[in-house]
Design a protein around this motif. Structure first.
Motif, PDB file in Angstrom:
ATOM      1  N   GLY A  10      38.348  25.005  25.728  1.00  0.00           N
ATOM      2  CA  GLY A  10      37.842  25.781  26.451  1.00  0.00           C
ATOM      3  C   GLY A  10      37.311  26.133  27.358  1.00  0.00           C
ATOM      4  N   GLU A  11      37.448  27.289  27.442  1.00  0.00           N
ATOM      5  CA  GLU A  11      36.749  27.975  28.767  1.00  0.00           C
ATOM      6  C   GLU A  11      34.835  27.817  28.441  1.00  0.00           C
ATOM      7  OE1 GLU A  11      36.926  31.554  31.798  1.00  0.00           O
ATOM      8  OE2 GLU A  11      36.590  32.470  30.166  1.00  0.00           O
ATOM      9  N   ILE A  12      34.374  27.253  29.842  1.00  0.00           N
ATOM     10  CA  ILE A  12      32.624  27.611  29.693  1.00  0.00           C
ATOM     11  C   ILE A  12      32.406  28.363  31.000  1.00  0.00           C
ATOM     12  CG2 ILE A  12      33.037  25.588  31.636  1.00  0.00           C
ATOM     13  CD1 ILE A  12      30.315  24.776  30.577  1.00  0.00           C
ATOM     14  N   MET A  13      31.605  29.493  30.941  1.00  0.00           N
ATOM     15  CA  MET A  13      31.699  30.320  32.157  1.00  0.00           C
ATOM     16  C   MET A  13      29.264  29.960  32.527  1.00  0.00           C
ATOM     17  SD  MET A  13      32.647  33.195  29.851  1.00  0.00           S
ATOM     18  CE  MET A  13      32.061  33.066  28.317  1.00  0.00           C
ATOM     19  N   ILE A  90      32.222  34.791  34.041  1.00  0.00           N
ATOM     20  CA  ILE A  90      30.759  34.770  33.914  1.00  0.00           C
ATOM     21  C   ILE A  90      30.490  35.719  33.011  1.00  0.00           C
ATOM     22  CG2 ILE A  90      28.854  35.942  35.162  1.00  0.00           C
ATOM     23  CD1 ILE A  90      30.388  35.035  37.967  1.00  0.00           C
ATOM     24  N   TYR A  91      29.752  35.440  32.527  1.00  0.00           N
ATOM     25  CA  TYR A  91      28.955  36.719  31.678  1.00  0.00           C
ATOM     26  C   TYR A  91      27.458  37.116  31.356  1.00  0.00           C
ATOM     27  CZ  TYR A  91      26.689  34.591  27.639  1.00  0.00           C
ATOM     28  OH  TYR A  91      26.038  33.669  26.582  1.00  0.00           O
ATOM     29  N   ASP A 107      33.111  38.694  32.923  1.00  0.00           N
ATOM     30  CA  ASP A 107      33.769  38.710  34.053  1.00  0.00           C
ATOM     31  C   ASP A 107      34.138  37.968  34.010  1.00  0.00           C
ATOM     32  OD1 ASP A 107      33.931  39.311  36.193  1.00  0.00           O
ATOM     33  OD2 ASP A 107      32.600  39.373  37.141  1.00  0.00           O
ATOM     34  N   ARG A 108      35.487  37.400  33.392  1.00  0.00           N
ATOM     35  CA  ARG A 108      36.458  36.414  33.308  1.00  0.00           C
ATOM     36  C   ARG A 108      37.908  36.438  33.945  1.00  0.00           C
ATOM     37  NH1 ARG A 108      34.735  35.145  27.016  1.00  0.00           N
ATOM     38  NH2 ARG A 108      35.727  32.906  27.471  1.00  0.00           N
ATOM     39  N   ALA A 109      38.215  38.028  33.835  1.00  0.00           N
ATOM     40  CA  ALA A 109      39.144  37.904  34.342  1.00  0.00           C
ATOM     41  C   ALA A 109      39.923  37.173  35.895  1.00  0.00           C
ATOM     42  CB  ALA A 109      39.750  39.473  34.668  1.00  0.00           C
ATOM     43  N   HIS A 110      40.550  36.442  35.717  1.00  0.00           N
ATOM     44  CA  HIS A 110      41.372  35.363  36.689  1.00  0.00           C
ATOM     45  C   HIS A 110      40.469  34.255  36.914  1.00  0.00           C
ATOM     46  CE1 HIS A 110      43.926  38.806  37.826  1.00  0.00           C
ATOM     47  NE2 HIS A 110      42.865  39.024  38.090  1.00  0.00           N
TER      48      HIS A 110
END
Length: 347
Positions: A10-13, A90-91, A107-110
């Motif tokens: 998955g995604e880590i931010m 980023i979140y 703030d995770r677009a692209h």
């Protein structure tokens, strides 16, 4: 369950949180940590002593490398992370208090993983020696590419006889690329052996809700989830266990917390309902439950009740830990699970 490595994907931010209980407009600085659903689960499992790899796509820059170093610090394997793309998601977090709830701004677009494509990850290599694969509904919500790669992984895991688990994790603010959760998720969930979700997840993702009850009322008894669990196992015959977390939100600082597990025949209720009266950080609470559950199901494969009790106790403790990660040990979880909630100094 056969022994082997656990894989999460998955995604880590980068998490930027206002200090204390400041609002965004009051903050002149942010506290930087890292977090994301599947990474949080991986850290929990590493803390419990299991071999675990986290798979994602990170930008090849200082932030991507620092993120990888952070995971390695907690004992999470990062050798199968792929690099590319321009940025790390980023979140921003504003922590609520009393009657003011917390807020998250994404703030995770692209981000690097949002632009992932089929074939970028060598799942044949990733799954070598693995016995469990975990993903969440956040990943296919990021982009069409992330959804396709997630399905690619599930199909490969199914072919290998690897146990697949998911946390449905519905996030309405993420489904922005033209597809709904209802269009994408059922095909992915069909490949899962273990499904975790609360009442909103089941309704928004699968169109399933407790029969004859208003789930928006704020309080639902554990028995009400029997109908949800039965509907899920009927709709997804591969599924062997359905688990639901039960959170009562008295205020932003005070929650009640427990859970139930359905194995196709019996609805198990956790032995304890915890009153978490001074929440430090509730972000990652569901992930800490999933981490505890996976550990419990692997460690005590014939004792679903014990696995559930461990998961609830582990996630109760997470609410006392700052950051996304649940940084507790098996011994600390078992101490609470066995009734010692005194919080006395250990010396």
């Amino acid at each position: 369950m056969k022994e082997g490595k656990v894989i999460t994907f998955g995604e880590i931010m980068l998490r930027l949180a206002t200090p204390d209980y400041l609002r965004f407009n009051q903050a002149s600085e942010f506290t930087a940590t890292y977090g994301g659903g599947e990474a949080n689960v991986a850290v929990s499992l590493a803390n419990y002593g299991l071999a675990v790899d986290f798979v994602t796509r990170l930008p090849k820059n200082d932030l991507g490398r620092t993120c990888s170093m952070d995971l390695r610090k907690y004992g999470v394997g990062v050798d199968n992370i792929v690099y590319g793309g321009e940025r790390l998601g980023i979140y921003f977090l504003e922590t609520g208090a009393v009657s003011r709830g917390s807020k998250v701004v994404y703030d995770r677009a692209h981000s690097a993983i949002s632009e992932i494509e089929l074939g970028m990850i060598d799942w044949n290599q990733v799954f070598e020696g693995a016995s469990w694969f975990h993903w969440t509904g956040i990943t296919p919500a990021i982009s069409q590419g992330a959804a396709e790669v997630c399905l690619e992984a599930i199909k490969e895991a199914n072919k290998r006889g690897i146990t697949v688990s998911t946390d449905l994790n519905y996030r309405k603010n993420l489904w922005k690329y033209g597809k709904t959760a209802g269009e994408i998720m059922p095909e992915l969930v069909a490949g899962c052996d273990v499904i975790l979700g609360n009442e909103e997840d089941a309704e928004k993702v699968l169109g399933i809700s407790p029969e004859g009850l208003d789930i928006t009322g704020g309080h639902v008894e554990a028995d009400a989830y029997l109908s949800v669990s039965q509907q899920i196992t009927k709709q997804f015959p591969r599924c062997k266990k359905v688990i639901t977390t039960l959170r009562g939100s008295i205020s932003a600082n005070h929650n009640s917390w427990t859970g139930v597990l359905y194995d196709g025949k019996t609805l198990y209720k956790a032995n304890n309902t915890y009153q978490i009266t001074h929440i430090v950080d509730r972000v990652g609470g569901g992930d800490s439950f999933m981490g505890g559950l996976i550990y419990g199901l692997i460690t005590w494969p014939e004792n679903d009740q014990k696995a559930l009790n461990f998961a609830v106790a582990a996630s109760c403790l997470k609410h006392t830990i700052y950051g996304d990660y649940n940084q507790v040990t098996v011994e600390e979880v078992e101490k609470l699970m066995n009734g010692d909630a005194s919080g006395r100094v250990a010396r």
